[in-house]
Design a protein around this motif. Sequence first.
Motif, mmCIF file in Angstrom:
data_model
loop_
_atom_site.group_PDB
_atom_site.id
_atom_site.type_symbol
_atom_site.label_atom_id
_atom_site.label_comp_id
_atom_site.label_asym_id
_atom_site.label_seq_id
_atom_site.Cartn_x
_atom_site.Cartn_y
_atom_site.Cartn_z
ATOM 1 N N SER A 1 0.833 -1.203 0.000
ATOM 2 C CA SER A 1 0.000 0.000 0.000
ATOM 3 C C SER A 1 0.864 1.248 0.000
ATOM 4 C CB SER A 1 -0.955 0.000 1.197
ATOM 5 O OG SER A 1 -1.742 1.159 1.213
ATOM 6 N N CYS A 2 1.437 1.584 1.155
ATOM 7 C CA CYS A 2 2.120 2.875 1.282
ATOM 8 C C CYS A 2 3.417 2.951 0.491
ATOM 9 C CB CYS A 2 2.393 3.180 2.753
ATOM 10 S SG CYS A 2 3.712 2.169 3.486
ATOM 11 N N ARG A 3 4.125 1.837 0.378
ATOM 12 C CA ARG A 3 5.426 1.746 -0.281
ATOM 13 C C ARG A 3 6.470 2.644 0.392
ATOM 14 N NH1 ARG A 3 3.559 -0.936 -5.076
ATOM 15 N NH2 ARG A 3 5.614 -1.006 -6.018
ATOM 16 N N GLU A 4 6.227 2.968 1.654
ATOM 17 C CA GLU A 4 7.131 3.820 2.429
ATOM 18 C C GLU A 4 7.578 3.178 3.743
ATOM 19 O OE1 GLU A 4 5.552 8.277 1.322
ATOM 20 O OE2 GLU A 4 4.547 7.204 2.948
ATOM 21 N N GLY A 5 7.082 1.969 4.036
ATOM 22 C CA GLY A 5 7.461 1.308 5.270
ATOM 23 C C GLY A 5 6.691 1.748 6.484
#
Length: 317
Positions: free
Chosen positions: A265-269
């Motif tokens: 989802s976020c691809r940001e951790g």
Amino acid sequence: MPDDRLTLQITDLIAEAKGVMVIELRAPSGDALPAFSPGAHVELHLSGGLVRQYSLCNDAQERDRYCLGVGLAPLSRGGSKQVHQSLRVGDTLQVSPPRNHFALQEDAPRLVFFAGGIGITPVWSMIQWCERHGRPWHLYYLVRSRQRAAFLEELRAFGDRVTLHADDEAGGLFDVAGAVERQPGDVHFYTCGPTPLMLAVEAAASRFPDEQVHFEWFTPKEPTRSGADTAFTIELAKSGKSFEVPAEKSILQVLEANGLRVDSSCREGTCASCEICVLEGIPDHRDSVLSAAERKSNEVMMICVSRSLSPSLVLDL
């Protein structure tokens, strides 16, 4: 559509405070919803392919509804703007079941909460749990103004167990370090809010054991890099496939490029949607989700941002 995704109906939309909307979701059939614990969040699948994570703010003993507090972000990338401007009572949404990487330590002797702005949403659920179970707690609720303080009316009932700090009234920021310094050694801290608040609590609480200091980050924390961005190999235990992950790509990108679908989802951790079990190897954790103890165990990793300290990783895929 994944089998576990829920189809829920919006049964109420409440303007809780300036810039804060509470969404009430129920199953159209009236069936009970999957259970959740305080600190949990769900993912809303919005139009345009947007997927956003929002914390559950209602009492975890309720099985008939989910309530989410959504703050309108000044620089919204589309998620909060859509919630505030486009959703209507009666609409249905696809919702992923609750996940919790901000779980309450239920046997903690005492709990201190720091909530910054919309960070009150998971904390309000935690406070309701504490009240039902007779656990000692204190809330430091830090907002720009009272008009932006969600659940303020409900919190007033708790008297001096809630310290409200409004920047516009106080003429400046709250003394986080002073508040932390006054706490006994057995307290557990739970903090959710903007990055400056999170960093302030983290620095002030450095004398406390890692397992007593808990965070839920809105935006990715600057990672402490254990290694350089070098290439490594991933082996997929279930399929027997293996791939090289080059220095400039993430594990998630490599899997997607090879036609493998992995939840993300976020691809940001920050959301934990892409959490994968590690069977062999040593991950280089760069997420903002796992606790210090979870990182040391190396049992799971977030493949959207984390890499490898060993030449290869064996993943449970």
